[in-house]
Write an enzyme that holds these catalytic residues in place. Sequence first.
Site, PDB file in Angstrom:
ATOM      1  N   ASP A  28      -2.497   5.927  16.523  1.00 47.01           N
ATOM      2  CA  ASP A  28      -2.759   4.495  16.678  1.00 47.01           C
ATOM      3  C   ASP A  28      -1.901   3.979  17.831  1.00 47.01           C
ATOM      4  O   ASP A  28      -1.304   4.746  18.573  1.00 47.01           O
ATOM      5  CB  ASP A  28      -2.437   3.761  15.364  1.00 47.01           C
ATOM      6  CG  ASP A  28      -0.939   3.635  15.164  1.00 47.01           C
ATOM      7  OD1 ASP A  28      -0.210   4.521  15.648  1.00 47.01           O
ATOM      8  OD2 ASP A  28      -0.495   2.653  14.554  1.00 47.01           O
ATOM      9  N   GLY A  87     -10.513 -11.790  10.729  1.00 45.56           N
ATOM     10  CA  GLY A  87     -11.100 -11.328  11.980  1.00 45.56           C
ATOM     11  C   GLY A  87     -11.825 -10.000  11.868  1.00 45.56           C
ATOM     12  O   GLY A  87     -11.771  -9.322  10.842  1.00 45.56           O
ATOM     13  N   TYR A  88     -12.495  -9.624  12.926  1.00 44.76           N
ATOM     14  CA  TYR A  88     -13.268  -8.377  12.977  1.00 44.76           C
ATOM     15  C   TYR A  88     -14.066  -8.207  11.685  1.00 44.76           C
ATOM     16  O   TYR A  88     -13.861  -7.266  10.919  1.00 44.76           O
ATOM     17  CB  TYR A  88     -12.344  -7.180  13.188  1.00 44.76           C
ATOM     18  CG  TYR A  88     -11.793  -7.075  14.587  1.00 44.76           C
ATOM     19  CD1 TYR A  88     -12.579  -7.360  15.696  1.00 44.76           C
ATOM     20  CD2 TYR A  88     -10.487  -6.673  14.814  1.00 44.76           C
ATOM     21  CE1 TYR A  88     -12.078  -7.261  16.973  1.00 44.76           C
ATOM     22  CE2 TYR A  88      -9.971  -6.563  16.097  1.00 44.76           C
ATOM     23  CZ  TYR A  88     -10.777  -6.853  17.172  1.00 44.76           C
ATOM     24  OH  TYR A  88     -10.261  -6.743  18.433  1.00 44.76           O
ATOM     25  N   TRP A 131       0.824  -1.213   0.000  1.00 44.86           N
ATOM     26  CA  TRP A 131       0.000   0.000   0.000  1.00 44.86           C
ATOM     27  C   TRP A 131       0.860   1.266   0.000  1.00 44.86           C
ATOM     28  O   TRP A 131       0.327   2.366   0.018  1.00 44.86           O
ATOM     29  CB  TRP A 131      -0.947   0.003   1.206  1.00 44.86           C
ATOM     30  CG  TRP A 131      -0.297  -0.416   2.478  1.00 44.86           C
ATOM     31  CD1 TRP A 131       0.336   0.377   3.368  1.00 44.86           C
ATOM     32  CD2 TRP A 131      -0.209  -1.752   2.978  1.00 44.86           C
ATOM     33  NE1 TRP A 131       0.827  -0.371   4.398  1.00 44.86           N
ATOM     34  CE2 TRP A 131       0.498  -1.680   4.202  1.00 44.86           C
ATOM     35  CE3 TRP A 131      -0.661  -3.004   2.536  1.00 44.86           C
ATOM     36  CZ2 TRP A 131       0.775  -2.811   4.975  1.00 44.86           C
ATOM     37  CZ3 TRP A 131      -0.392  -4.118   3.297  1.00 44.86           C
ATOM     38  CH2 TRP A 131       0.323  -4.027   4.508  1.00 44.86           C
ATOM     39  N   TYR A 142      -9.012   7.500  13.270  1.00 50.38           N
ATOM     40  CA  TYR A 142      -7.720   7.053  12.772  1.00 50.38           C
ATOM     41  C   TYR A 142      -7.738   6.884  11.251  1.00 50.38           C
ATOM     42  O   TYR A 142      -6.881   7.438  10.539  1.00 50.38           O
ATOM     43  CB  TYR A 142      -7.281   5.724  13.429  1.00 50.38           C
ATOM     44  CG  TYR A 142      -6.126   5.152  12.651  1.00 50.38           C
ATOM     45  CD1 TYR A 142      -4.847   5.626  12.835  1.00 50.38           C
ATOM     46  CD2 TYR A 142      -6.347   4.209  11.635  1.00 50.38           C
ATOM     47  CE1 TYR A 142      -3.789   5.180  12.069  1.00 50.38           C
ATOM     48  CE2 TYR A 142      -5.299   3.756  10.850  1.00 50.38           C
ATOM     49  CZ  TYR A 142      -4.026   4.244  11.071  1.00 50.38           C
ATOM     50  OH  TYR A 142      -3.001   3.822  10.294  1.00 50.38           O
ATOM     51  N   GLU A 153      -5.864   0.443   5.328  1.00 49.70           N
ATOM     52  CA  GLU A 153      -6.029   0.923   6.697  1.00 49.70           C
ATOM     53  C   GLU A 153      -7.098   0.137   7.438  1.00 49.70           C
ATOM     54  O   GLU A 153      -6.970  -0.127   8.628  1.00 49.70           O
ATOM     55  CB  GLU A 153      -6.365   2.421   6.708  1.00 49.70           C
ATOM     56  CG  GLU A 153      -5.249   3.321   6.196  1.00 49.70           C
ATOM     57  CD  GLU A 153      -3.969   3.205   7.025  1.00 49.70           C
ATOM     58  OE1 GLU A 153      -4.012   2.667   8.142  1.00 49.70           O
ATOM     59  OE2 GLU A 153      -2.914   3.651   6.545  1.00 49.70           O
TER      60      GLU A 153
END
Length: 358
Positions: free
Chosen positions: A137, A80-81, A23, A119, A36
């Site tokens: 962060d 995840g998440y 990135w 963020y 991100e």
Amino acid sequence: MDWDGLRRELGDWYERVRRDLPWRRTRDPYAIWVSEVMLQQTRVKTVIPYYERFLERFPDVAVLAGADLQAVYKLWEGLGYYSRARHLHAAAGMIMAQMGGRVPSDPQVLRRLPGIGDYIAAAVLSIAFDQPFAVVDGNVKRVLARVFLMETPVNHPPGHARFQTVADRLLDREQPGRHNQALMELGALVCTPKRPLCPQCPWTAHCRALQSGAVPDFPRRVKPRRPGEQFWVAGAVLKKGRLLLTRRPDRGLLAGLWEFPCDRMDGAADPAADCAAMVRRQVGLHCAPPQHLVTVRHAYTHFKLRMALYLCPWQGGRVRLDGPDHFDWVRPDQLDRLPLHGAVHKALPALLQALRGQ
DNA sequence: GAAACGTGGAT
DNA sequence: TATCCAAGTTT
């Protein structure tokens, strides 16, 4: 405090040592945004293969917006998440419908998109649009806590604003994208949580923690409370060589992922009977006495899980869902088409072996 | 504002 | 094995 010196030394150091990450080879706001989102609470090394696959499969906002959410979840499987995937997909739809297909460069607009908090907004605005917003962060907090000997705990939300204030003051407004990445890179490569490499740090002359020999004591943290343990029972219902899979609702834990019907055990003197009852309750099916296959352990952020998987031969009934929002009868060799969560993946080998033995 | 929300690597 | 913790956001 020599702010200009700090900024210059950090920038020079970054140009020297910065990693060549995928990135960092683009200025495409969409690609920056995706990176991100993936990097949220997730290590760079873990993210890289997911990022490459995602950009290949969904190269721009339009393609992502037009994709099935299930396809997005499948690509996100294991990362995840999972709400991140849903939010990303939803935000892409909003960008297509309301914003002309371009990732907005207006902070107020960007910040309103689902999954974009302070963020990510600051990161996208600074890296892709050269706008002067400072990111805060975990890396940034750790570095600032040491350099400025800040007592504020880094894992306690009420203290976040203190770090933001310092980060805002420190920001290089000429090159905000480079500066933000440099500060995070410093935390990732040098000012690490354990055994920081202080001799390699561009800020040794400024670091108050180093000067007072207190680096190991910073950053401060509040004690997290111990996660509890939950016991789940899962039933792999087998009918004519196919397995019943159910999909979790699009909110909450493991949103949108597929699994074998399961539920928390209620103390269960007889787990097998509990499993049969769970199958009746969740999917409305009757099954022969369940056979225990394996019990897996899995750690989530806020609790530890022990999940016992049973093989449940179908005996009667049609599927009626209570809890899950979708179901499918799947041949064992096609299970990899569905996004499954970690505990299911851990239990799968035992199930497949049992099926082969039948 | 506290709690929910995943996973895997390092120690 | 247990604990820490990583480019946070939502409810």
